[in-house]
Design a protein around this motif. Structure first.
Motif, PDB file in Angstrom:
ATOM      1  N   PRO A  80      -6.575   1.765   7.841  1.00 46.86           N
ATOM      2  CA  PRO A  80      -7.298   0.485   7.856  1.00 46.86           C
ATOM      3  C   PRO A  80      -7.884   0.124   6.497  1.00 46.86           C
ATOM      4  CG  PRO A  80      -7.829   1.762   9.811  1.00 46.86           C
ATOM      5  CD  PRO A  80      -7.033   2.661   8.921  1.00 46.86           C
ATOM      6  N   ASP A  81      -8.462   1.101   5.804  1.00 49.81           N
ATOM      7  CA  ASP A  81      -9.035   0.822   4.487  1.00 49.81           C
ATOM      8  C   ASP A  81      -7.960   0.372   3.504  1.00 49.81           C
ATOM      9  OD1 ASP A  81     -11.620   1.344   5.252  1.00 49.81           O
ATOM     10  OD2 ASP A  81     -11.659   3.396   4.472  1.00 49.81           O
ATOM     11  N   GLY A  82      -6.806   1.006   3.569  1.00 44.92           N
ATOM     12  CA  GLY A  82      -5.717   0.633   2.674  1.00 44.92           C
ATOM     13  C   GLY A  82      -5.229  -0.783   2.936  1.00 44.92           C
ATOM     14  N   VAL A  83      -5.113  -1.146   4.212  1.00 44.71           N
ATOM     15  CA  VAL A  83      -4.689  -2.504   4.574  1.00 44.71           C
ATOM     16  C   VAL A  83      -5.721  -3.525   4.097  1.00 44.71           C
ATOM     17  CG1 VAL A  83      -4.191  -4.067   6.492  1.00 44.71           C
ATOM     18  CG2 VAL A  83      -3.335  -1.710   6.548  1.00 44.71           C
ATOM     19  N   ARG A  84      -6.985  -3.250   4.375  1.00 41.39           N
ATOM     20  CA  ARG A  84      -8.053  -4.175   3.982  1.00 41.39           C
ATOM     21  C   ARG A  84      -8.095  -4.368   2.474  1.00 41.39           C
ATOM     22  NH1 ARG A  84     -12.548  -2.903   2.038  1.00 41.39           N
ATOM     23  NH2 ARG A  84     -12.455  -0.756   2.795  1.00 41.39           N
ATOM     24  N   GLU A  85      -7.943  -3.279   1.727  1.00 42.05           N
ATOM     25  CA  GLU A  85      -7.986  -3.377   0.269  1.00 42.05           C
ATOM     26  C   GLU A  85      -6.846  -4.240  -0.268  1.00 42.05           C
ATOM     27  OE1 GLU A  85      -8.029   0.619  -1.136  1.00 42.05           O
ATOM     28  OE2 GLU A  85     -10.113   0.983  -0.527  1.00 42.05           O
ATOM     29  N   ARG A 171       1.730  -8.416   7.107  1.00 46.24           N
ATOM     30  CA  ARG A 171       1.700  -9.872   7.209  1.00 46.24           C
ATOM     31  C   ARG A 171       2.437 -10.327   8.464  1.00 46.24           C
ATOM     32  NH1 ARG A 171       2.253 -12.659   1.879  1.00 46.24           N
ATOM     33  NH2 ARG A 171       1.580 -14.818   2.174  1.00 46.24           N
ATOM     34  N   ARG A 172       3.588  -9.726   8.725  1.00 47.05           N
ATOM     35  CA  ARG A 172       4.345 -10.094   9.920  1.00 47.05           C
ATOM     36  C   ARG A 172       3.575  -9.758  11.181  1.00 47.05           C
ATOM     37  NH1 ARG A 172       9.130  -7.953   7.066  1.00 47.05           N
ATOM     38  NH2 ARG A 172       8.897  -6.028   8.241  1.00 47.05           N
ATOM     39  N   ILE A 173       2.980  -8.576  11.217  1.00 48.65           N
ATOM     40  CA  ILE A 173       2.185  -8.177  12.383  1.00 48.65           C
ATOM     41  C   ILE A 173       1.021  -9.141  12.594  1.00 48.65           C
ATOM     42  CG2 ILE A 173       0.624  -6.389  13.278  1.00 48.65           C
ATOM     43  CD1 ILE A 173       2.428  -4.328  11.898  1.00 48.65           C
ATOM     44  N   ASP A 174       0.351  -9.487  11.515  1.00 44.07           N
ATOM     45  CA  ASP A 174      -0.803 -10.370  11.568  1.00 44.07           C
ATOM     46  C   ASP A 174      -0.427 -11.729  12.154  1.00 44.07           C
ATOM     47  OD1 ASP A 174      -3.424 -11.222  11.116  1.00 44.07           O
ATOM     48  OD2 ASP A 174      -2.964 -11.945   9.098  1.00 44.07           O
ATOM     49  N   LEU A 175       0.689 -12.298  11.700  1.00 41.50           N
ATOM     50  CA  LEU A 175       1.078 -13.640  12.141  1.00 41.50           C
ATOM     51  C   LEU A 175       1.631 -13.660  13.565  1.00 41.50           C
ATOM     52  CD1 LEU A 175       2.694 -15.209   8.951  1.00 41.50           C
ATOM     53  CD2 LEU A 175       0.665 -16.005  10.160  1.00 41.50           C
ATOM     54  N   GLU A 176       1.985 -12.515  14.093  1.00 42.78           N
ATOM     55  CA  GLU A 176       2.513 -12.478  15.453  1.00 42.78           C
ATOM     56  C   GLU A 176       1.416 -12.519  16.510  1.00 42.78           C
ATOM     57  OE1 GLU A 176       5.145  -9.181  15.817  1.00 42.78           O
ATOM     58  OE2 GLU A 176       6.541  -9.945  14.319  1.00 42.78           O
ATOM     59  N   ALA A 177       0.165 -12.297  16.113  1.00 38.34           N
ATOM     60  CA  ALA A 177      -0.949 -12.371  17.059  1.00 38.34           C
ATOM     61  C   ALA A 177      -1.199 -13.834  17.409  1.00 38.34           C
ATOM     62  CB  ALA A 177      -2.202 -11.758  16.451  1.00 38.34           C
ATOM     63  N   PRO A 178      -1.230 -14.204  18.709  1.00 40.59           N
ATOM     64  CA  PRO A 178      -1.364 -15.617  19.104  1.00 40.59           C
ATOM     65  C   PRO A 178      -2.551 -16.338  18.467  1.00 40.59           C
ATOM     66  CG  PRO A 178      -0.810 -14.275  20.998  1.00 40.59           C
ATOM     67  CD  PRO A 178      -1.060 -13.322  19.867  1.00 40.59           C
ATOM     68  N   VAL A 179      -3.714 -15.699  18.432  1.00 39.97           N
ATOM     69  CA  VAL A 179      -4.888 -16.349  17.842  1.00 39.97           C
ATOM     70  C   VAL A 179      -4.665 -16.594  16.364  1.00 39.97           C
ATOM     71  CG1 VAL A 179      -7.330 -16.084  17.307  1.00 39.97           C
ATOM     72  CG2 VAL A 179      -6.473 -15.388  19.541  1.00 39.97           C
ATOM     73  N   LYS A 223      -3.267  -0.117  13.797  1.00 37.91           N
ATOM     74  CA  LYS A 223      -2.849   0.482  15.070  1.00 37.91           C
ATOM     75  C   LYS A 223      -1.505  -0.080  15.518  1.00 37.91           C
ATOM     76  CE  LYS A 223      -7.366   1.715  17.019  1.00 37.91           C
ATOM     77  NZ  LYS A 223      -8.351   1.435  18.103  1.00 37.91           N
ATOM     78  N   GLU A 224      -1.349  -1.402  15.414  1.00 41.07           N
ATOM     79  CA  GLU A 224      -0.086  -2.020  15.811  1.00 41.07           C
ATOM     80  C   GLU A 224       1.052  -1.553  14.895  1.00 41.07           C
ATOM     81  OE1 GLU A 224       2.822  -4.209  17.685  1.00 41.07           O
ATOM     82  OE2 GLU A 224       0.815  -3.640  18.356  1.00 41.07           O
ATOM     83  N   GLY A 225       0.753  -1.438  13.606  1.00 42.39           N
ATOM     84  CA  GLY A 225       1.751  -0.969  12.664  1.00 42.39           C
ATOM     85  C   GLY A 225       2.221   0.438  12.971  1.00 42.39           C
ATOM     86  N   ARG A 228       4.456   0.549  16.025  1.00 39.88           N
ATOM     87  CA  ARG A 228       5.827   0.092  15.765  1.00 39.88           C
ATOM     88  C   ARG A 228       6.625   1.151  15.016  1.00 39.88           C
ATOM     89  NH1 ARG A 228       5.675  -6.389  14.465  1.00 39.88           N
ATOM     90  NH2 ARG A 228       4.168  -6.939  16.077  1.00 39.88           N
ATOM     91  N   ILE A 229       5.982   1.814  14.078  1.00 38.73           N
ATOM     92  CA  ILE A 229       6.687   2.817  13.278  1.00 38.73           C
ATOM     93  C   ILE A 229       7.129   3.985  14.163  1.00 38.73           C
ATOM     94  CG2 ILE A 229       6.388   4.581  11.497  1.00 38.73           C
ATOM     95  CD1 ILE A 229       4.402   2.555  10.150  1.00 38.73           C
ATOM     96  N   TYR A 230       6.249   4.481  14.984  1.00 36.28           N
ATOM     97  CA  TYR A 230       6.545   5.706  15.736  1.00 36.28           C
ATOM     98  C   TYR A 230       7.276   5.432  17.051  1.00 36.28           C
ATOM     99  CZ  TYR A 230       3.866   8.320  12.342  1.00 36.28           C
ATOM    100  OH  TYR A 230       3.441   8.884  11.178  1.00 36.28           O
ATOM    101  N   LEU A 231       7.027   4.271  17.655  1.00 35.65           N
ATOM    102  CA  LEU A 231       7.699   3.971  18.920  1.00 35.65           C
ATOM    103  C   LEU A 231       9.120   3.480  18.713  1.00 35.65           C
ATOM    104  CD1 LEU A 231       4.837   2.275  20.972  1.00 35.65           C
ATOM    105  CD2 LEU A 231       5.708   4.606  21.155  1.00 35.65           C
ATOM    106  N   SER A 232       9.428   3.066  17.480  1.00 36.41           N
ATOM    107  CA  SER A 232      10.781   2.564  17.208  1.00 36.41           C
ATOM    108  C   SER A 232      11.736   3.687  16.872  1.00 36.41           C
ATOM    109  CB  SER A 232      10.749   1.572  16.030  1.00 36.41           C
ATOM    110  OG  SER A 232      10.358   2.230  14.848  1.00 36.41           O
ATOM    111  N   LEU A 233      11.206   4.914  16.718  1.00 32.12           N
ATOM    112  CA  LEU A 233      12.072   6.039  16.353  1.00 32.12           C
ATOM    113  C   LEU A 233      12.755   6.636  17.571  1.00 32.12           C
ATOM    114  CD1 LEU A 233       9.759   7.711  13.707  1.00 32.12           C
ATOM    115  CD2 LEU A 233      11.735   6.253  13.319  1.00 32.12           C
TER     116      LEU A 233
END
Length: 233
Positions: A80-85, A171-179, A223-225, A228-233
């Protein structure tokens, strides 16, 4: 002449390997913190280890990889810190590009830039169009890069280009959220209006609102990222 041609082909091959490995890194095809096996990667790409090593070195310099002496290359972490930065740095740069675009861009520059976003919104998606939001994320990135281009500052443009690569997965994950989708549309309309009016103060505030990521939101995106990474394997 033969030697020159070989050098050109060799350089071209290295660049192609770099682009392929970079795409894998952007989408976290290497799991966070995973050691990259250079031999296996070279075999998968059908090349020798030399261009793979060059690609990994470049990606380490760009922040996609971590190099540990005597151990090798490891995929970047996902926290989370890395994403926020990443979003915080992008926000600061885009506030600057907006400011300079208002001061330096021609009316024609601004018209072409705003059309990038407005044209894509003329045809809303069908609910079942799963690829639409991936395309929207691409257009969103292109729109913001065009603001940077008409700001006429090469260094800012290159910095933003690098940050966009590092944050494209999120960015893709963020834009896929309906709100977030609805907010993104409204915020772009306001940013476009401020750009056309060359209202620097309002545009800088809007960029902060549009790009900044709260700590809670960063956790949700992470969390969503990871899912996707681990469930897609």
């Amino acid at each position: 002449m033969v030697i020159a041609k070989k050098k050109i082909r060799s350089a071209d091959s290295v660049e192609k390997v770099y682009e392929k490995v970079k795409l894998l890194a952007i989408d976290y095809q290497f799991r966070p913190g995973e050691r990259v096996n250079e031999v296996e990667l070279a075999a998968e790409l059908g090349v020798s280890r030399t261009p793979v090593r060059e690609a990994l070195n470049r990606l380490a310099q760009e922040g996609f990889m971590n190099f540990v002496p005597n151990r090798g290359f490891y995929s970047r972490d996902l926290t989370p810190d890395g994403v926020r930065e990443l979003y915080e740095v992008r926000m600061v740069i885009e506030q600057s590009t907006f400011r300079f675009a208002c001061l330096r861009a021609s009316d024609e520059d601004i018209a072409r830039t705003t059309a990038i976003w407005e044209n894509v919104t003329l045809h809303p998606p069908e609910l079942q169009d799963a690829d639409y939001w991936a395309r929207i994320a691409q257009v969103d990135e292109l729109f913001h890069m065009e603001i940077a281009r008409i700001a006429r500052n090469t260094r800012l443009y290159e910095m933003l280009e690098s940050l966009n690569s590092l944050s494209r997965f999120f960015r893709r994950i963020d834009l896929e959220a309906p709100v977030r989708r609805n907010n993104a549309y409204d915020e772009h309309v306001e940013i476009i209006a401020a750009l056309r009016a060359r209202d620097i103060n309002k545009g800088v505030r809007l960029m902060e609102q549009h790009i900044s990521l709260s700590s809670e939101h960063a956790v949700a995106v992470t969390k969503e990222g990871l899912a996707r990474i681990y469930l897609s394997l």
